[in-house]
Design a protein around this motif. Structure first.
Motif, PDB file in Angstrom:
ATOM      1  N   PHE A 247       0.913  -0.991   0.076  1.00  0.00           N
ATOM      2  CA  PHE A 247      -0.074   0.131  -0.057  1.00  0.00           C
ATOM      3  C   PHE A 247       0.910   1.474   0.212  1.00  0.00           C
ATOM      4  O   PHE A 247       1.866   1.222   0.803  1.00  0.00           O
ATOM      5  CB  PHE A 247      -1.047  -0.039   1.204  1.00  0.00           C
ATOM      6  N   LEU A 248       0.714   2.183  -0.802  1.00  0.00           N
ATOM      7  CA  LEU A 248       1.488   3.441  -1.075  1.00  0.00           C
ATOM      8  C   LEU A 248       0.569   4.577  -0.617  1.00  0.00           C
ATOM      9  O   LEU A 248      -0.092   5.124  -1.248  1.00  0.00           O
ATOM     10  CB  LEU A 248       1.687   3.518  -2.724  1.00  0.00           C
ATOM     11  N   PRO A 249       0.676   5.007   0.779  1.00  0.00           N
ATOM     12  CA  PRO A 249      -0.160   5.870   1.366  1.00  0.00           C
ATOM     13  C   PRO A 249       0.333   7.243   0.415  1.00  0.00           C
ATOM     14  O   PRO A 249       1.316   7.559   0.018  1.00  0.00           O
ATOM     15  CB  PRO A 249       0.498   6.195   2.701  1.00  0.00           C
ATOM     16  N   HIS A 250      -0.786   8.124   0.466  1.00  0.00           N
ATOM     17  CA  HIS A 250      -0.511   9.373  -0.106  1.00  0.00           C
ATOM     18  C   HIS A 250       0.294  10.243   0.885  1.00  0.00           C
ATOM     19  O   HIS A 250       0.892  11.222   0.210  1.00  0.00           O
ATOM     20  CB  HIS A 250      -2.071  10.173  -0.373  1.00  0.00           C
ATOM     21  N   LYS A 251       0.106  10.094   2.121  1.00  0.00           N
ATOM     22  CA  LYS A 251       0.661  11.022   3.183  1.00  0.00           C
ATOM     23  C   LYS A 251       1.549   9.783   3.976  1.00  0.00           C
ATOM     24  O   LYS A 251       1.381   9.648   5.181  1.00  0.00           O
ATOM     25  CB  LYS A 251      -0.029  11.637   3.939  1.00  0.00           C
ATOM     26  N   PRO A 252       2.628   9.334   3.423  1.00  0.00           N
ATOM     27  CA  PRO A 252       3.578   8.242   4.446  1.00  0.00           C
ATOM     28  C   PRO A 252       4.208   9.034   5.344  1.00  0.00           C
ATOM     29  O   PRO A 252       4.568  10.155   5.545  1.00  0.00           O
ATOM     30  CB  PRO A 252       4.519   7.939   3.243  1.00  0.00           C
ATOM     31  N   LEU A 253       4.121   8.134   6.524  1.00  0.00           N
ATOM     32  CA  LEU A 253       4.936   8.387   7.814  1.00  0.00           C
ATOM     33  C   LEU A 253       4.392   9.712   8.332  1.00  0.00           C
ATOM     34  O   LEU A 253       5.087  10.458   9.004  1.00  0.00           O
ATOM     35  CB  LEU A 253       6.411   8.355   7.384  1.00  0.00           C
ATOM     36  N   GLY A 254       3.101   9.851   8.328  1.00  0.00           N
ATOM     37  CA  GLY A 254       2.546  11.135   8.835  1.00  0.00           C
ATOM     38  C   GLY A 254       1.843  11.004  10.046  1.00  0.00           C
ATOM     39  O   GLY A 254       1.194  11.987  10.348  1.00  0.00           O
ATOM     40  N   GLY A 255       1.845   9.936  10.595  1.00  0.00           N
ATOM     41  CA  GLY A 255       1.170   9.721  11.897  1.00  0.00           C
ATOM     42  C   GLY A 255      -0.272   9.178  11.630  1.00  0.00           C
ATOM     43  O   GLY A 255      -0.475   8.579  10.407  1.00  0.00           O
ATOM     44  N   GLY A 257      -3.132  10.132  10.932  1.00  0.00           N
ATOM     45  CA  GLY A 257      -4.078  10.605   9.629  1.00  0.00           C
ATOM     46  C   GLY A 257      -3.258  10.176   8.335  1.00  0.00           C
ATOM     47  O   GLY A 257      -3.948  10.167   7.330  1.00  0.00           O
ATOM     48  N   SER A 258      -2.125   9.774   8.305  1.00  0.00           N
ATOM     49  CA  SER A 258      -1.631   9.547   7.137  1.00  0.00           C
ATOM     50  C   SER A 258      -2.204   8.346   6.372  1.00  0.00           C
ATOM     51  O   SER A 258      -2.637   8.498   5.135  1.00  0.00           O
ATOM     52  CB  SER A 258      -0.049   8.998   7.318  1.00  0.00           C
ATOM     53  N   LEU A 259      -2.511   7.218   6.965  1.00  0.00           N
ATOM     54  CA  LEU A 259      -3.199   6.059   6.375  1.00  0.00           C
ATOM     55  C   LEU A 259      -4.823   6.539   6.145  1.00  0.00           C
ATOM     56  O   LEU A 259      -5.061   5.869   4.999  1.00  0.00           O
ATOM     57  CB  LEU A 259      -3.188   4.938   7.182  1.00  0.00           C
ATOM     58  N   ARG A 260      -5.294   7.418   6.595  1.00  0.00           N
ATOM     59  CA  ARG A 260      -6.611   7.762   6.470  1.00  0.00           C
ATOM     60  C   ARG A 260      -6.586   8.545   5.174  1.00  0.00           C
ATOM     61  O   ARG A 260      -7.760   8.617   4.676  1.00  0.00           O
ATOM     62  CB  ARG A 260      -7.160   8.607   7.572  1.00  0.00           C
ATOM     63  N   ALA A 261      -5.597   8.986   4.780  1.00  0.00           N
ATOM     64  CA  ALA A 261      -5.488  10.098   3.615  1.00  0.00           C
ATOM     65  C   ALA A 261      -5.778   9.223   2.515  1.00  0.00           C
ATOM     66  O   ALA A 261      -5.572   9.702   1.180  1.00  0.00           O
ATOM     67  CB  ALA A 261      -4.393  10.927   3.619  1.00  0.00           C
ATOM     68  N   GLY A 262      -5.717   7.995   2.570  1.00  0.00           N
ATOM     69  CA  GLY A 262      -5.889   7.002   1.225  1.00  0.00           C
ATOM     70  C   GLY A 262      -4.454   6.727   0.430  1.00  0.00           C
ATOM     71  O   GLY A 262      -3.121   7.140   1.202  1.00  0.00           O
ATOM     72  N   GLY A 263      -4.403   6.038  -0.712  1.00  0.00           N
ATOM     73  CA  GLY A 263      -3.334   5.613  -1.312  1.00  0.00           C
ATOM     74  C   GLY A 263      -3.683   4.665  -2.213  1.00  0.00           C
ATOM     75  O   GLY A 263      -4.744   4.405  -2.572  1.00  0.00           O
ATOM     76  N   ARG A 264      -2.558   4.051  -3.070  1.00  0.00           N
ATOM     77  CA  ARG A 264      -2.837   3.114  -4.040  1.00  0.00           C
ATOM     78  C   ARG A 264      -2.247   1.675  -3.322  1.00  0.00           C
ATOM     79  O   ARG A 264      -1.598   1.336  -2.798  1.00  0.00           O
ATOM     80  CB  ARG A 264      -1.658   3.256  -5.051  1.00  0.00           C
TER      81      ARG A 264
END
Length: 464
Positions: A247-255, A257-264
């Protein structure tokens, strides 16, 4: 995890006979380059010890350990939660330990309860996803001496919380090992998601499914601490078997909220290898690993592993379970493969290593009884790196259940044996181990007995 069953055929039968007759010659037979498992780790410089000696029978009949080691029961299913929210839930599974303030340790523990869970996770307002879900997590806080200060619900209303993994920002990703949708088994919401849990402050994370990370039979995850990429295993129970994802998060390593921001969400394709069980030779290496976008991560109509990945297909594997990050690579476990159930080959457990810099996949370890039927290691499950170097492996097979240690030199030793007999004296049964983890200071090993649900803290003369 509890439904993996024992390996069929004569080796498993002999294993059960040995365990029930009190045989003490136990171990794991395997082949492979153990040094690869620890390449790049600080602990790799301090490996090679032969274990801690034979297991000593526990007079209390709970947990056998080597001489000099001792255990403390932190929590048992059915006892009251210290929060007063209800009883301690059953089916203790994946777990992680996080450093807290003033020397405290926060444990986050999964409960793999299905719709008919024996002791469900109590529903708590603000922490419950689906009122009909019986699974979830509980959190324990320990003081600097290891005493339990608090025990409470961390998330409720989820289903079949099997394993998961820690994040670099000290939260736990708990995984639902199910694809049940709303209306199935009484559920009011779709299941098959990952949820983020903060063991120190569960209300900060709440009960929000991370839908972009996919809806499938999740098992475990590992986070690349440099890039923030999350790797995920799928433990599908029938053909086509599960996939290995990233999973490639849109906001990696951001705490949080990062994973809730979505990704591929992408699935691994090994060119020319449709089924990893067909590979039997340790050291087998595959360069040019590809990652293919998942057509529908939410699996609205078709489970992901059934979806169309194009004419070249995708790579499957049976019983993809444990997953962890070590050095500059991610390691993942296939607990077993059986051609009789549809796999391309048979094995008693594999450990694979994926190097993202080189896009290289390597078969590092193959478990099995081939070298000595008296030492038939099988079905490795949860795995963690030890602070002093090496691995701890929770075995999930037939007969007696152990936690095994593995050194870099390839030496295997029994670290613990479950003595809680859930069967009868004539036909004994022992619950598997799960959730092995070490305290941040490396002085305590925490591990769960799945059934009856028991969480142990093990201390003693750890090396390193």
């Amino acid at each position: 995890m509890s439904e993996t069953g024992s390996t069929t055929g004569s080796p498993a039968t002999r294993r059960q006979m040995l365990a029930r007759s009190g045989a003490v010659g136990i171990g794991i037979a395997f082949t492979g380059a153990l040094s690869e498992l620890f390449t790049g780790t600080a602990a790799a410089r301090n490996l090679g010890h032969r274990g801690y000696g034979p297991l000593v029978p526990d007079p209390a009949g709970l947990l056998d350990l080597p001489e000099g080691f001792r255990y403390k029961v932190l929590s048992r299913e059915g006892d009251p939660l210290r929060s007063g929210e209800g009883p301690v839930p059953s089916n203790h599974d994946g777990m992680a330990a996080f450093a807290g303030r003033h020397g405290r340790v926060h444990l986050v523990r999964n409960h793999e309860n299905r719709a008919s869970g024996r002791v469900p996770v109590p529903a708590v307002e603000g922490l419950t996803y689906d009122p009909e879900g019986k699974g979830g997590c509980t959190a324990l806080t320990l003081d600097h001496r290891g005493a339990v200060l608090s025990e409470r619900v961390a998330i409720a209303g989820t289903a079949v919380n099997c394993a998961g993994g820690p994040t670099p920002w000290n939260t736990w990703l708990t995984c639902e090992e199910t694809e049940d949708k709303a209306g199935t088994n009484g559920y009011t919401k779709d299941h098959g998601y990952i949820f983020e849990v903060d063991g120190a402050d569960p209300r900060r994370t709440g009960a929000v499914p991370l839908t972009a990370m996919g809806r499938f039979q999740h098992e475990a995850v590992a986070v690349d601490p440099g890039r923030g990429v999350v790797y995920e295993t799928e433990d599908a129970f029938e053909r086509p078997f599960g996939l290995f994802y990233r999973f490639l998060p849109h906001k990696p390593l951001g705490g949080t909220g990062s994973l809730r921001a979505g990704g591929r969400l992408q699935a691994m394709r090994v060119p020319g290898v449709p089924d990893l069980s067909s590979i039997q030779e340790t050291g087998a290496r595959f360069d040019g690993v590809e990652w293919v976008d998942v057509p529908d991560p939410g699996a609205a109509g078709t489970p992901i592993r059934h979806q169309d990945f194009g004419p070249r297909g995708i790579t499957h594997a049976q019983k993809l379970e444990g997953c962890y990050w070590g050095g500059r690579s991610v390691y993942f476990v296939s607990s077993f493969a059986r051609s009789a159930e549809g796999s391309a080959g048979d094995h008693y457990g594999q450990i694979w290593r994926y190097d993202p810099d080189r896009r290289r996949l390597t078969l590092v370890i193959v478990f099995g009884p081939d070298t000595d039927i008296q030492l038939p290691g099988e079905s490795p499950d949860n795995i963690c790196l030890t602070p002093g170097g090496g691995l701890m492996v929770c075995e999930d097979g037939g007969g007696a259940q152990h936690v095994y240690g593995v050194t870099r030199r390839g030496e295997v030793y029994a670290m613990a044996r479950n003595r809680q007999n859930t069967g009868t004296p004539e036909d004994p049964e022992w619950g598997e181990f799960a959730g092995v983890a070490f305290s941040p200071d490396g002085r305590t090993m925490y591990v769960n007995c799945y059934d009856p649900g028991t969480t142990f803290a093990v201390t003693g003369p750890w090396r390193g």
